[in-house]
Design a protein around this motif. Structure first.
Motif, PDB file in Angstrom:
ATOM      1  N   GLY A 122       0.811  -1.214   0.000  1.00 56.17           N
ATOM      2  CA  GLY A 122       0.000   0.000   0.000  1.00 56.17           C
ATOM      3  C   GLY A 122       0.841   1.259   0.000  1.00 56.17           C
ATOM      4  N   VAL A 123       1.917   1.257   0.789  1.00 59.03           N
ATOM      5  CA  VAL A 123       2.805   2.427   0.834  1.00 59.03           C
ATOM      6  C   VAL A 123       3.518   2.597  -0.507  1.00 59.03           C
ATOM      7  CG1 VAL A 123       4.897   3.352   1.900  1.00 59.03           C
ATOM      8  CG2 VAL A 123       3.081   2.409   3.325  1.00 59.03           C
ATOM      9  N   LEU A 124       3.972   1.507  -1.119  1.00 56.52           N
ATOM     10  CA  LEU A 124       4.617   1.600  -2.425  1.00 56.52           C
ATOM     11  C   LEU A 124       3.655   2.147  -3.478  1.00 56.52           C
ATOM     12  CD1 LEU A 124       6.751  -1.667  -2.600  1.00 56.52           C
ATOM     13  CD2 LEU A 124       7.566   0.687  -2.491  1.00 56.52           C
ATOM     14  N   THR A 125       2.423   1.707  -3.449  1.00 54.53           N
ATOM     15  CA  THR A 125       1.434   2.206  -4.394  1.00 54.53           C
ATOM     16  C   THR A 125       1.156   3.688  -4.160  1.00 54.53           C
ATOM     17  OG1 THR A 125       0.434   0.006  -4.409  1.00 54.53           O
ATOM     18  CG2 THR A 125      -0.855   1.781  -5.348  1.00 54.53           C
ATOM     19  N   MET A 126       1.096   4.097  -2.893  1.00 49.44           N
ATOM     20  CA  MET A 126       0.905   5.516  -2.584  1.00 49.44           C
ATOM     21  C   MET A 126       2.082   6.333  -3.104  1.00 49.44           C
ATOM     22  SD  MET A 126      -0.642   5.469   1.294  1.00 49.44           S
ATOM     23  CE  MET A 126      -0.023   7.093   1.579  1.00 49.44           C
ATOM     24  N   MET A 127       3.289   5.829  -2.944  1.00 48.31           N
ATOM     25  CA  MET A 127       4.475   6.553  -3.408  1.00 48.31           C
ATOM     26  C   MET A 127       4.473   6.679  -4.935  1.00 48.31           C
ATOM     27  SD  MET A 127       5.941   7.485  -0.712  1.00 48.31           S
ATOM     28  CE  MET A 127       7.509   8.074  -1.296  1.00 48.31           C
ATOM     29  N   ARG A 128       4.045   5.625  -5.629  1.00 46.53           N
ATOM     30  CA  ARG A 128       3.942   5.703  -7.085  1.00 46.53           C
ATOM     31  C   ARG A 128       2.924   6.753  -7.503  1.00 46.53           C
ATOM     32  NH1 ARG A 128       3.243  -0.282  -7.763  1.00 46.53           N
ATOM     33  NH2 ARG A 128       5.301  -1.067  -7.333  1.00 46.53           N
ATOM     34  N   SER A 129       1.798   6.805  -6.806  1.00 48.98           N
ATOM     35  CA  SER A 129       0.777   7.812  -7.106  1.00 48.98           C
ATOM     36  C   SER A 129       1.310   9.219  -6.858  1.00 48.98           C
ATOM     37  CB  SER A 129      -0.469   7.589  -6.256  1.00 48.98           C
ATOM     38  OG  SER A 129      -1.065   6.355  -6.557  1.00 48.98           O
ATOM     39  N   ALA A 130       2.042   9.398  -5.774  1.00 54.50           N
ATOM     40  CA  ALA A 130       2.603  10.714  -5.460  1.00 54.50           C
ATOM     41  C   ALA A 130       3.628  11.132  -6.522  1.00 54.50           C
ATOM     42  CB  ALA A 130       3.237  10.697  -4.078  1.00 54.50           C
ATOM     43  N   LYS A 131       4.461  10.187  -6.967  1.00 55.44           N
ATOM     44  CA  LYS A 131       5.440  10.499  -8.017  1.00 55.44           C
ATOM     45  C   LYS A 131       4.732  10.858  -9.325  1.00 55.44           C
ATOM     46  CE  LYS A 131       9.328   7.792  -6.329  1.00 55.44           C
ATOM     47  NZ  LYS A 131      10.192   6.619  -6.552  1.00 55.44           N
ATOM     48  N   GLU A 132       3.655  10.152  -9.627  1.00 54.01           N
ATOM     49  CA  GLU A 132       2.898  10.434 -10.845  1.00 54.01           C
ATOM     50  C   GLU A 132       2.317  11.855 -10.803  1.00 54.01           C
ATOM     51  OE1 GLU A 132      -1.383   9.054 -12.655  1.00 54.01           O
ATOM     52  OE2 GLU A 132      -0.178   7.555 -11.603  1.00 54.01           O
ATOM     53  N   VAL A 133       1.756  12.229  -9.661  1.00 53.53           N
ATOM     54  CA  VAL A 133       1.189  13.569  -9.513  1.00 53.53           C
ATOM     55  C   VAL A 133       2.288  14.617  -9.588  1.00 53.53           C
ATOM     56  CG1 VAL A 133       0.044  15.114  -7.887  1.00 53.53           C
ATOM     57  CG2 VAL A 133      -0.831  12.821  -8.246  1.00 53.53           C
ATOM     58  N   GLN A 134       3.420  14.348  -8.955  1.00 53.68           N
ATOM     59  CA  GLN A 134       4.530  15.287  -8.991  1.00 53.68           C
ATOM     60  C   GLN A 134       5.044  15.463 -10.422  1.00 53.68           C
ATOM     61  OE1 GLN A 134       7.947  14.061  -6.740  1.00 53.68           O
ATOM     62  NE2 GLN A 134       8.693  16.151  -6.520  1.00 53.68           N
ATOM     63  N   ARG A 135       5.121  14.371 -11.154  1.00 54.57           N
ATOM     64  CA  ARG A 135       5.579  14.444 -12.546  1.00 54.57           C
ATOM     65  C   ARG A 135       4.616  15.276 -13.380  1.00 54.57           C
ATOM     66  NH1 ARG A 135       3.950  11.560 -16.597  1.00 54.57           N
ATOM     67  NH2 ARG A 135       3.079   9.929 -15.302  1.00 54.57           N
ATOM     68  N   LYS A 136       3.314  15.087 -13.183  1.00 57.07           N
ATOM     69  CA  LYS A 136       2.318  15.866 -13.923  1.00 57.07           C
ATOM     70  C   LYS A 136       2.402  17.345 -13.572  1.00 57.07           C
ATOM     71  CE  LYS A 136      -1.097  12.237 -14.655  1.00 57.07           C
ATOM     72  NZ  LYS A 136      -2.456  11.767 -14.353  1.00 57.07           N
ATOM     73  N   GLN A 137       2.639  17.659 -12.304  1.00 53.82           N
ATOM     74  CA  GLN A 137       2.754  19.057 -11.896  1.00 53.82           C
ATOM     75  C   GLN A 137       3.998  19.700 -12.497  1.00 53.82           C
ATOM     76  OE1 GLN A 137       2.539  18.962  -7.622  1.00 53.82           O
ATOM     77  NE2 GLN A 137       0.306  19.023  -7.605  1.00 53.82           N
ATOM     78  N   LEU A 138       5.111  18.950 -12.553  1.00 54.70           N
ATOM     79  CA  LEU A 138       6.322  19.485 -13.154  1.00 54.70           C
ATOM     80  C   LEU A 138       6.137  19.728 -14.646  1.00 54.70           C
ATOM     81  CD1 LEU A 138       9.125  17.406 -11.372  1.00 54.70           C
ATOM     82  CD2 LEU A 138       8.641  19.848 -11.117  1.00 54.70           C
ATOM     83  N   GLU A 139       5.465  18.798 -15.326  1.00 54.45           N
ATOM     84  CA  GLU A 139       5.203  18.982 -16.747  1.00 54.45           C
ATOM     85  C   GLU A 139       4.308  20.187 -16.984  1.00 54.45           C
ATOM     86  OE1 GLU A 139       3.580  15.322 -18.183  1.00 54.45           O
ATOM     87  OE2 GLU A 139       5.479  14.246 -18.052  1.00 54.45           O
ATOM     88  N   ALA A 140       3.296  20.356 -16.137  1.00 54.04           N
ATOM     89  CA  ALA A 140       2.415  21.504 -16.279  1.00 54.04           C
ATOM     90  C   ALA A 140       3.158  22.804 -16.013  1.00 54.04           C
ATOM     91  CB  ALA A 140       1.221  21.379 -15.323  1.00 54.04           C
ATOM     92  N   ALA A 141       4.065  22.789 -15.032  1.00 54.81           N
ATOM     93  CA  ALA A 141       4.848  23.991 -14.740  1.00 54.81           C
ATOM     94  C   ALA A 141       5.794  24.319 -15.892  1.00 54.81           C
ATOM     95  CB  ALA A 141       5.629  23.795 -13.450  1.00 54.81           C
ATOM     96  N   LYS A 142       6.383  23.286 -16.502  1.00 57.48           N
ATOM     97  CA  LYS A 142       7.262  23.529 -17.645  1.00 57.48           C
ATOM     98  C   LYS A 142       6.482  24.102 -18.826  1.00 57.48           C
ATOM     99  CE  LYS A 142      10.786  20.054 -16.669  1.00 57.48           C
ATOM    100  NZ  LYS A 142      11.379  18.791 -17.097  1.00 57.48           N
ATOM    101  N   GLU A 143       5.298  23.538 -19.094  1.00 55.61           N
ATOM    102  CA  GLU A 143       4.467  24.053 -20.178  1.00 55.61           C
ATOM    103  C   GLU A 143       4.035  25.487 -19.895  1.00 55.61           C
ATOM    104  OE1 GLU A 143       1.213  21.429 -20.848  1.00 55.61           O
ATOM    105  OE2 GLU A 143       2.486  19.762 -21.465  1.00 55.61           O
ATOM    106  N   GLU A 144       3.689  25.756 -18.667  1.00 49.76           N
ATOM    107  CA  GLU A 144       3.270  27.108 -18.301  1.00 49.76           C
ATOM    108  C   GLU A 144       4.448  28.064 -18.427  1.00 49.76           C
ATOM    109  OE1 GLU A 144       1.856  29.168 -14.248  1.00 49.76           O
ATOM    110  OE2 GLU A 144       0.607  27.493 -14.917  1.00 49.76           O
ATOM    111  N   GLY A 145       5.637  27.626 -18.049  1.00 50.57           N
ATOM    112  CA  GLY A 145       6.828  28.452 -18.182  1.00 50.57           C
ATOM    113  C   GLY A 145       7.173  28.720 -19.636  1.00 50.57           C
ATOM    114  N   ASP A 146       6.948  27.713 -20.502  1.00 51.46           N
ATOM    115  CA  ASP A 146       7.216  27.897 -21.932  1.00 51.46           C
ATOM    116  C   ASP A 146       6.247  28.895 -22.543  1.00 51.46           C
ATOM    117  OD1 ASP A 146       9.276  26.092 -21.790  1.00 51.46           O
ATOM    118  OD2 ASP A 146       8.104  24.403 -22.562  1.00 51.46           O
ATOM    119  N   THR A 147       5.004  28.869 -22.130  1.00 46.78           N
ATOM    120  CA  THR A 147       4.016  29.776 -22.717  1.00 46.78           C
ATOM    121  C   THR A 147       4.176  31.192 -22.201  1.00 46.78           C
ATOM    122  OG1 THR A 147       2.369  29.228 -21.024  1.00 46.78           O
ATOM    123  CG2 THR A 147       2.328  27.949 -23.062  1.00 46.78           C
ATOM    124  N   ARG A 148       4.686  31.349 -20.990  1.00 52.35           N
ATOM    125  CA  ARG A 148       4.867  32.697 -20.422  1.00 52.35           C
ATOM    126  C   ARG A 148       6.169  33.316 -20.899  1.00 52.35           C
ATOM    127  NH1 ARG A 148       2.796  32.680 -14.181  1.00 52.35           N
ATOM    128  NH2 ARG A 148       0.657  32.178 -14.637  1.00 52.35           N
TER     129      ARG A 148
END
Length: 110
Positions: free
Chosen positions: A83-109
């Motif tokens: 359960g903890v490993l699955t939670m960590m994978r979910s957290a990494k997935e969310v973090q990766r999506k947030q970083l990608e969104a921040a990079k895209e937002e930085g590129d557009t600005r």
């Protein structure tokens, strides 16, 4: 001529209204909050599911072999770890999506 002036004023008003409307792709604060709450519940459910599956497997093996607490305790710990490993994978997935969104937002600005 007054009809033409009215039509021009109406078009100008419509243009101002369209300019002030918020775009559809901008998230409302309540939608962001809902997304975070949904993520938190997902992680809780993943942890509880891991514990429940570990409990079920351990209890089943203990019942089958006649050794009551050994497999139960062992598989509860395995379920907790899963359960903890699955939670960590979910957290990494969310973090990766947030970083990608921040990079895209930085590129557009930029």
């Amino acid at each position: 001529m007054s009809e033409r002036d009215d039509a021009d004023r109406l078009k100008a008003l419509e243009a101002k209204i369209d300019a002030l409307k918020t775009p559809a792709d901008v998230k409302d604060h309540s939608e962001e909050h809902y997304s975070q709450a949904q993520l938190a519940w997902r992680m809780v459910i993943e942890l509880v599911a891991g514990l429940g599956i570990g409990f079920g497997i351990g209890y089943g093996l203990d019942t089958a072999f006649g050794t009551m607490p050994i497999f139960l305790v062992l598989f509860i710990f395995f379920g907790l770890a899963a359960g903890v490993l699955t939670m960590m994978r979910s957290a990494k997935e969310v973090q990766r999506k947030q970083l990608e969104a921040a990079k895209e937002e930085g590129d557009t600005r930029g």
